[in-house]
Enzyme design. Structure first.
Site, PDB file in Angstrom:
ATOM      1  N   ASP A  51      34.947  48.894  43.985  1.00  0.00           N
ATOM      2  CA  ASP A  51      35.756  49.739  43.166  1.00  0.00           C
ATOM      3  C   ASP A  51      34.825  51.177  42.699  1.00  0.00           C
ATOM      4  O   ASP A  51      35.649  52.137  42.151  1.00  0.00           O
ATOM      5  CB  ASP A  51      36.623  48.968  42.055  1.00  0.00           C
ATOM      6  N   SER A  52      33.820  51.225  42.818  1.00  0.00           N
ATOM      7  CA  SER A  52      32.837  52.186  42.669  1.00  0.00           C
ATOM      8  C   SER A  52      33.399  53.450  43.421  1.00  0.00           C
ATOM      9  O   SER A  52      33.217  54.612  43.229  1.00  0.00           O
ATOM     10  CB  SER A  52      31.415  51.738  43.001  1.00  0.00           C
ATOM     11  N   ASP A  90      36.582  44.531  46.637  1.00  0.00           N
ATOM     12  CA  ASP A  90      36.940  44.578  45.018  1.00  0.00           C
ATOM     13  C   ASP A  90      38.326  44.401  44.741  1.00  0.00           C
ATOM     14  O   ASP A  90      38.952  45.144  45.322  1.00  0.00           O
ATOM     15  CB  ASP A  90      36.389  45.488  44.225  1.00  0.00           C
ATOM     16  N   LYS A 120      36.117  40.135  45.710  1.00  0.00           N
ATOM     17  CA  LYS A 120      35.197  40.377  44.284  1.00  0.00           C
ATOM     18  C   LYS A 120      35.907  40.582  43.229  1.00  0.00           C
ATOM     19  O   LYS A 120      36.728  41.603  43.321  1.00  0.00           O
ATOM     20  CB  LYS A 120      33.889  40.992  44.458  1.00  0.00           C
ATOM     21  N   GLU A 122      35.504  40.734  38.713  1.00  0.00           N
ATOM     22  CA  GLU A 122      34.360  40.884  37.533  1.00  0.00           C
ATOM     23  C   GLU A 122      34.932  39.869  36.497  1.00  0.00           C
ATOM     24  O   GLU A 122      35.966  39.785  36.302  1.00  0.00           O
ATOM     25  CB  GLU A 122      34.260  42.179  37.094  1.00  0.00           C
ATOM     26  N   GLU A 188      24.708  42.007  37.580  1.00  0.00           N
ATOM     27  CA  GLU A 188      24.628  43.365  37.573  1.00  0.00           C
ATOM     28  C   GLU A 188      23.526  43.568  36.188  1.00  0.00           C
ATOM     29  O   GLU A 188      24.340  43.382  35.074  1.00  0.00           O
ATOM     30  CB  GLU A 188      25.582  44.399  37.615  1.00  0.00           C
TER      31      GLU A 188
END
Ligand code: KIV
Length: 278
Positions: A51-52, A90, A120, A122, A188
């Site tokens: 999602d970056s 993501d 993925k 978070e 991270e």
């Protein structure tokens, strides 16, 4: 231990990733477009449609504005460029936090519409029931703990996570996502010793970004390591190229040549003679 130079063998599965624990480090990068996916495919075990993308390609100030539609569009583009690497997409902010049912609906859509092999998401201990729900229903999950950028407003910035007494929280998160069935976990921006302790403790591979060389694999944002995204430069980014500076210089030269009528020259224009004659 043999280090294979390129990834020209069969595509790894989540089970293969687990089996690579403690072996040759897993090579992971992000990609958001077909041409970049083609570039990274040969050398990467895993490609993340992160999602970056919101910050790197869309100019958003954080990842919070990234939508399901953006992830699907970029996931489809990346899938067209991959033959070997395993693709993970993501889950964007707001697409899974309400609970397991919401997460399943959106994860299933991401997998079905992009062809990704996994998603993925978070979060650590709070995401344990959600990860378990997805895995039990056929959706492989890569977890992401430590600095979780979607929680930037709660964390108070993009700070190192797990220093001092806070290490216990991150260790608990690691235990929770492994227990829930994640096939790998991104660490991270956690202190190197903590990353090494987590790596030693978990049976699943740890993928470091700003963590430790002792992790079972590494990931970077491809535009960061190529010097294409230069808005800011975290300490953990190593620049392997300066494509942004090269591109700026090429564009400046082009502009100068157009203004000086030096471009196009005879080699870039067409004569009125029929094709094939000199
Ligand atoms: O969105 C992303 O690119 C990521 C990586 C930095 C791990 O989550």
């Amino acid at each position: 231990m043999e280090l294979s130079a390129t990834n020209t063998t069969k595509r790894l599965t989540p089970q293969d990733f687990r089996a690579r624990k403690g072996a040759t480090p897993l090579v992971c990068l992000t990609a958001y477009t077909t041409p970049v996916a083609r570039l990274v495919d040969r050398d990467c075990d895993l490609v993340l449609v992160g999602d970056s993308v919101g910050m790197v390609l869309h100019g958003l100030p954080s990842t919070l504005g990234v939508t399901m539609e953006m992830m699907i569009l970029h996931g489809q583009a990346v899938a067209r460029g991959l033959e070997h690497a395993f693709m993970v997409v993501d889950m964007p902010f707001g697409s899974y936090e309400q609970g397991p049912a919401q997460a399943f609906a959106n994860a299933a859509r991401l997998m079905a519409e992009t062809g990704a092999g996994a998603v993925k998401l978070e979060g650590g201990a709070t995401m344990e029931p959600t990860i378990r729900f997805l895995v039990d229903r056929g959706i492989p999950v890569m977890a992401h703990i430590g600095l979780t950028p979607q929680a930037v407003n709660v964390l108070g910035g993009y700070k190192v996570q797990g220093r001092g007494a806070d290490a216990t929280r991150i260790m608990d998160d690691a235990d929770a996502v492994a227990r829930a069935g994640a096939f790998a976990v991104v660490l991270e921006k956690v202190p190197a010793q903590l990353a090494d302790d987590i790596t030693a403790r978990l049976a699943i591979p740890t993928i470091g970004i700003g963590a430790s060389a002792g992790c079972d694999g590494q990931i970077l944002v491809v535009d960061d390591m190529l010097g294409q995204f230069t808005d800011f430069r975290p300490k953990f980014v190593k620049r392997y190229a300066e494509l942004g500076a090269d591109a700026a210089s090429a564009i400046q030269t082009y502009a100068q040549e157009v203004r000086a009528r030096a471009f196009p020259d005879d080699s870039h224009v067409f004569s009125d003679k029929p094709a094939g004659t000199k």
